[in-house]
Scaffold this motif. Structure first.
Motif, PDB file in Angstrom:
ATOM      1  N   ARG A   1       0.852  -1.195   0.000  1.00 27.15           N
ATOM      2  CA  ARG A   1       0.000   0.000   0.000  1.00 27.15           C
ATOM      3  C   ARG A   1       0.888   1.246   0.000  1.00 27.15           C
ATOM      4  O   ARG A   1       1.858   1.330   0.757  1.00 27.15           O
ATOM      5  N   VAL A   2       0.534   2.194  -0.853  1.00 31.17           N
ATOM      6  CA  VAL A   2       1.289   3.439  -0.994  1.00 31.17           C
ATOM      7  C   VAL A   2       0.306   4.594  -0.881  1.00 31.17           C
ATOM      8  O   VAL A   2      -0.824   4.502  -1.366  1.00 31.17           O
ATOM      9  N   THR A   3       0.713   5.681  -0.250  1.00 30.91           N
ATOM     10  CA  THR A   3      -0.165   6.846  -0.158  1.00 30.91           C
ATOM     11  C   THR A   3       0.447   8.030  -0.887  1.00 30.91           C
ATOM     12  O   THR A   3       1.667   8.162  -0.989  1.00 30.91           O
ATOM     13  N   THR A   4      -0.420   8.870  -1.404  1.00 30.74           N
ATOM     14  CA  THR A   4       0.013  10.103  -2.052  1.00 30.74           C
ATOM     15  C   THR A   4      -1.043  11.168  -1.802  1.00 30.74           C
ATOM     16  O   THR A   4      -2.185  10.853  -1.424  1.00 30.74           O
TER      17      THR A   4
ATOM     18  N   GLU B   1      -4.987  12.715   1.558  1.00 27.67           N
ATOM     19  CA  GLU B   1      -4.207  11.506   1.306  1.00 27.67           C
ATOM     20  C   GLU B   1      -5.081  10.432   0.658  1.00 27.67           C
ATOM     21  O   GLU B   1      -6.221  10.220   1.069  1.00 27.67           O
ATOM     22  N   ALA B   2      -4.520   9.767  -0.338  1.00 27.50           N
ATOM     23  CA  ALA B   2      -5.216   8.663  -0.999  1.00 27.50           C
ATOM     24  C   ALA B   2      -4.308   7.448  -1.038  1.00 27.50           C
ATOM     25  O   ALA B   2      -3.095   7.570  -1.226  1.00 27.50           O
ATOM     26  N   SER B   3      -4.896   6.280  -0.855  1.00 29.33           N
ATOM     27  CA  SER B   3      -4.147   5.023  -0.915  1.00 29.33           C
ATOM     28  C   SER B   3      -4.191   4.440  -2.319  1.00 29.33           C
ATOM     29  O   SER B   3      -5.227   4.475  -2.996  1.00 29.33           O
ATOM     30  N   LEU B   4      -3.056   3.882  -2.747  1.00 33.48           N
ATOM     31  CA  LEU B   4      -2.959   3.087  -3.953  1.00 33.48           C
ATOM     32  C   LEU B   4      -2.367   1.749  -3.541  1.00 33.48           C
ATOM     33  O   LEU B   4      -1.804   1.620  -2.444  1.00 33.48           O
ATOM     34  N   LEU B   5      -2.472   0.748  -4.406  1.00 33.78           N
ATOM     35  CA  LEU B   5      -1.915  -0.560  -4.095  1.00 33.78           C
ATOM     36  C   LEU B   5      -1.034  -1.019  -5.241  1.00 33.78           C
ATOM     37  O   LEU B   5      -1.440  -0.983  -6.411  1.00 33.78           O
ATOM     38  N   LEU B   6       0.174  -1.433  -4.901  1.00 35.33           N
ATOM     39  CA  LEU B   6       1.115  -1.977  -5.883  1.00 35.33           C
ATOM     40  C   LEU B   6       1.148  -3.494  -5.728  1.00 35.33           C
ATOM     41  O   LEU B   6       1.462  -4.010  -4.652  1.00 35.33           O
TER      42      LEU B   6
ATOM     43  N   GLU C   1     -11.148   6.620  -3.156  1.00 31.99           N
ATOM     44  CA  GLU C   1     -10.050   7.170  -2.361  1.00 31.99           C
ATOM     45  C   GLU C   1      -9.669   8.581  -2.785  1.00 31.99           C
ATOM     46  O   GLU C   1      -9.094   9.335  -2.012  1.00 31.99           O
ATOM     47  N   THR C   2      -9.954   8.927  -4.039  1.00 30.00           N
ATOM     48  CA  THR C   2      -9.474  10.191  -4.592  1.00 30.00           C
ATOM     49  C   THR C   2     -10.583  11.189  -4.885  1.00 30.00           C
ATOM     50  O   THR C   2     -10.409  12.387  -4.687  1.00 30.00           O
ATOM     51  N   SER C   3     -11.702  10.695  -5.377  1.00 29.03           N
ATOM     52  CA  SER C   3     -12.769  11.564  -5.861  1.00 29.03           C
ATOM     53  C   SER C   3     -14.136  11.060  -5.427  1.00 29.03           C
ATOM     54  O   SER C   3     -15.140  11.311  -6.103  1.00 29.03           O
ATOM     55  N   GLY C   4     -14.179  10.347  -4.318  1.00 24.55           N
ATOM     56  CA  GLY C   4     -15.392   9.672  -3.899  1.00 24.55           C
ATOM     57  C   GLY C   4     -16.391  10.558  -3.177  1.00 24.55           C
ATOM     58  O   GLY C   4     -16.024  11.563  -2.550  1.00 24.55           O
ATOM     59  N   ILE C   5     -17.632  10.139  -3.218  1.00 27.52           N
ATOM     60  CA  ILE C   5     -18.692  10.893  -2.555  1.00 27.52           C
ATOM     61  C   ILE C   5     -18.505  10.904  -1.041  1.00 27.52           C
ATOM     62  O   ILE C   5     -18.916  11.842  -0.350  1.00 27.52           O
ATOM     63  N   GLY C   6     -17.838   9.876  -0.522  1.00 24.24           N
ATOM     64  CA  GLY C   6     -17.574   9.816   0.916  1.00 24.24           C
ATOM     65  C   GLY C   6     -16.583  10.858   1.396  1.00 24.24           C
ATOM     66  O   GLY C   6     -16.433  11.077   2.600  1.00 24.24           O
ATOM     67  N   LEU C   7     -15.897  11.527   0.473  1.00 25.93           N
ATOM     68  CA  LEU C   7     -14.931  12.566   0.836  1.00 25.93           C
ATOM     69  C   LEU C   7     -15.579  13.942   0.980  1.00 25.93           C
ATOM     70  O   LEU C   7     -14.911  14.895   1.390  1.00 25.93           O
TER      71      LEU C   7
ATOM     72  N   ALA D   1     -18.241  18.877  -8.525  1.00 23.36           N
ATOM     73  CA  ALA D   1     -17.296  17.806  -8.168  1.00 23.36           C
ATOM     74  C   ALA D   1     -16.550  17.304  -9.400  1.00 23.36           C
ATOM     75  O   ALA D   1     -17.088  17.256 -10.503  1.00 23.36           O
ATOM     76  N   THR D   2     -15.324  16.889  -9.185  1.00 24.31           N
ATOM     77  CA  THR D   2     -14.433  16.517 -10.273  1.00 24.31           C
ATOM     78  C   THR D   2     -13.659  15.250  -9.963  1.00 24.31           C
ATOM     79  O   THR D   2     -13.519  14.857  -8.796  1.00 24.31           O
ATOM     80  N   THR D   3     -13.158  14.624 -11.008  1.00 22.38           N
ATOM     81  CA  THR D   3     -12.304  13.434 -10.866  1.00 22.38           C
ATOM     82  C   THR D   3     -10.818  13.793 -10.993  1.00 22.38           C
ATOM     83  O   THR D   3      -9.989  12.913 -11.237  1.00 22.38           O
ATOM     84  N   TYR D   4     -10.459  15.046 -10.809  1.00 24.56           N
ATOM     85  CA  TYR D   4      -9.063  15.476 -10.995  1.00 24.56           C
ATOM     86  C   TYR D   4      -8.104  14.642 -10.143  1.00 24.56           C
ATOM     87  O   TYR D   4      -7.045  14.210 -10.596  1.00 24.56           O
ATOM     88  N   GLY D   5      -8.484  14.383  -8.895  1.00 28.57           N
ATOM     89  CA  GLY D   5      -7.613  13.615  -8.000  1.00 28.57           C
ATOM     90  C   GLY D   5      -7.372  12.200  -8.488  1.00 28.57           C
ATOM     91  O   GLY D   5      -6.301  11.626  -8.264  1.00 28.57           O
ATOM     92  N   LEU D   6      -8.373  11.623  -9.163  1.00 33.33           N
ATOM     93  CA  LEU D   6      -8.186  10.291  -9.734  1.00 33.33           C
ATOM     94  C   LEU D   6      -7.076  10.316 -10.776  1.00 33.33           C
ATOM     95  O   LEU D   6      -6.208   9.433 -10.804  1.00 33.33           O
ATOM     96  N   GLY D   7      -7.088  11.333 -11.627  1.00 36.70           N
ATOM     97  CA  GLY D   7      -6.028  11.455 -12.622  1.00 36.70           C
ATOM     98  C   GLY D   7      -4.663  11.645 -11.983  1.00 36.70           C
ATOM     99  O   GLY D   7      -3.654  11.112 -12.471  1.00 36.70           O
ATOM    100  N   GLU D   8      -4.602  12.389 -10.880  1.00 38.80           N
ATOM    101  CA  GLU D   8      -3.330  12.565 -10.175  1.00 38.80           C
ATOM    102  C   GLU D   8      -2.801  11.225  -9.668  1.00 38.80           C
ATOM    103  O   GLU D   8      -1.593  10.950  -9.733  1.00 38.80           O
ATOM    104  N   ALA D   9      -3.699  10.392  -9.151  1.00 36.48           N
ATOM    105  CA  ALA D   9      -3.277   9.086  -8.650  1.00 36.48           C
ATOM    106  C   ALA D   9      -2.812   8.178  -9.790  1.00 36.48           C
ATOM    107  O   ALA D   9      -1.819   7.442  -9.653  1.00 36.48           O
ATOM    108  N   ILE D  10      -3.517   8.219 -10.925  1.00 38.15           N
ATOM    109  CA  ILE D  10      -3.094   7.425 -12.079  1.00 38.15           C
ATOM    110  C   ILE D  10      -1.721   7.891 -12.562  1.00 38.15           C
ATOM    111  O   ILE D  10      -0.848   7.071 -12.871  1.00 38.15           O
ATOM    112  N   ARG D  11      -1.519   9.193 -12.622  1.00 43.10           N
ATOM    113  CA  ARG D  11      -0.215   9.731 -13.033  1.00 43.10           C
ATOM    114  C   ARG D  11       0.879   9.295 -12.065  1.00 43.10           C
ATOM    115  O   ARG D  11       1.990   8.958 -12.474  1.00 43.10           O
TER     116      ARG D  11
END
Length: 375
Positions: free
Chosen positions: A63-66, A77-82, A94-100, A112-122
């Motif tokens: 698990r990695v966070t960014t 902070e959002a979690s990713l998994l390698l 984790e990045t752009s969810g309604i729970g946030l 609302a936007t999915t910008y954070g999702l793109g940051e995590a993918i990048r």
């Protein structure tokens, strides 16, 4: 004789994670058949909880966070998994969810936007991702994935060649798109994981079906739809099809990812592959799966359908444990049926009793399932 029991459930949304469900069922099974071996690979269907389930089920994962920008721009902070094969798992929740969101409102539905999702993918791509699995679920936005693509470098411009605002509200000003700055995808691509087959537009599309969940009032649906339709008109040259099954997932995020060459796959099957569930079932005597509500939709892309499909290949019987088992659970299904089905609501006497102490009743169900097993 010791038997090998694989316990591969989804989460019981709002009451217990997939890992908690698997452990509770195993505890009950061991009370009934203490000599058996229980293998616990919790599952997910590409929605919220995918990273938690995969971290438990996929050995060698990290698990990695960014830090990313949340659905309304607030950093968090959002979690990713390698995974061991250099596959990265990114979860939209984790990045752009309604729970946030602090609150779900008409304003948040538009902005609302999915910008954070793109940051995590990048983030994953910059660290050498061979493949990126994007779990789509619990989205706060209806931006067609434009925010994510902007974070990946794409340019979405208005008539004056200025960047459009983030969110669905910005789509109404869209005049030109340049996807070339996105660059190359990971060698094995970006895979959008979803458990829905909704198209982007129309009465079963992203705005009409999912907009109300995100705070949109009835009169807002046509506005959200118009923004998405403008995006489709401008993106025609990309090859992404608005009527692709699943394109409407996560407020149209799947459609946006299609525009840069990603693919859409049923989440449960892709996750089963990632944890090598087939190998585990090849040596199993029984597999137990389940989810909060087992109904006709469970056999159309949800976790139980994936488990049943793989179990059929290995001729392994399947037991289903669910919070509720609907009378129409097997309607329209022509494939393999579960060998047995247990409802926590029936065991506990009511849905309320089940939800007040799900672990207890999962253990009861696990013990009862052990008593029913004739292997």
């Amino acid at each position: 004789m010791q038997r090998r029991i694989v316990i591969a459930p989804d989460s019981f949304k709002g009451t217990a994670t997939a890992t908690e469900v698997a452990h509770a069922i195993a505890a009950g099974w061991q009370r009934g058949r203490p000599g058996d071996q229980c293998i616990l690979p919790p599952m997910a269907d590409g929605g919220e909880g995918t990273i938690d389930a995969l971290e438990t089920a996929a050995s060698g994962s990290t698990r990695v966070t960014t830090t990313v920008h949340g659905p309304l721009g607030k950093p968090g902070e959002a979690s990713l998994l390698l995974l061991r094969d250099d596959t990265w798992v990114v979860e939209l929740a984790e990045t752009s969810g309604i729970g946030l969101l602090d609150a779900v409102t008409r304003e948040s539905a538009r902005a609302a936007t999915t910008y954070g999702l793109g940051e995590a993918i990048r983030f994953a791509i910059d660290r050498g991702a061979q493949r990126v699995l994007v779990a789509l679920g619990s989205s706060a936005s209806t931006d067609g994935g434009v925010g994510a693509l902007m974070a990946l470098g794409a340019r979405f411009l208005d008539e004056s060649d200025a960047p459009i605002p983030l969110g669905n509200e910005g789509l109404h000003r869209l005049a030109r798109v340049d996807l070339s700055p996105v660059g190359a995808l990971p060698p094995d691509g970006i895979i959008a994981l979803t458990d829905v087959t909704n198209p982007l537009l129309g009465p079963t599309g992203a705005a009409a079906v999912f907009g109300p969940q995100k705070g949109a009032a009835p009169e807002d649906i046509a506005v959200l739809e118009a923004g998405l339709r403008r995006l489709v008109d401008i993106l025609q040259i990309s090859g992404a099809r608005a009527d692709s099954p699943g394109a409407g997932a996560a407020g149209g995020t799947a459609f946006g990812l299609l525009a840069i060459g990603a693919s859409i796959e049923p989440g449960a099957l892709a996750i089963a592959e990632a944890i090598d569930l087939s190998r585990q079932l090849a040596r199993a005597d029984l597999v137990i799966t389940g989810e909060g509500s087992f109904d006709a939709q469970s056999l159309a892309g949800k976790v139980p359908s994936a488990v049943l499909e793989i179990a059929a290949v290995h001729d392994v019987p399947v037991a289903v444990i669910a919070g509720r088992v609907s009378p129409d659970a097997l309607n329209g299904d022509t494939g393999t049926h579960p060998a047995s089905m247990l409802s926590l609501s029936e065991l506990a006497g009511s849905a309320e009793a089940t939800m007040s102490d799900p672990v207890r009743w999962l253990e009861v169900a696990g013990e009862q399932a052990a008593g029913l097993f004739n292997g």
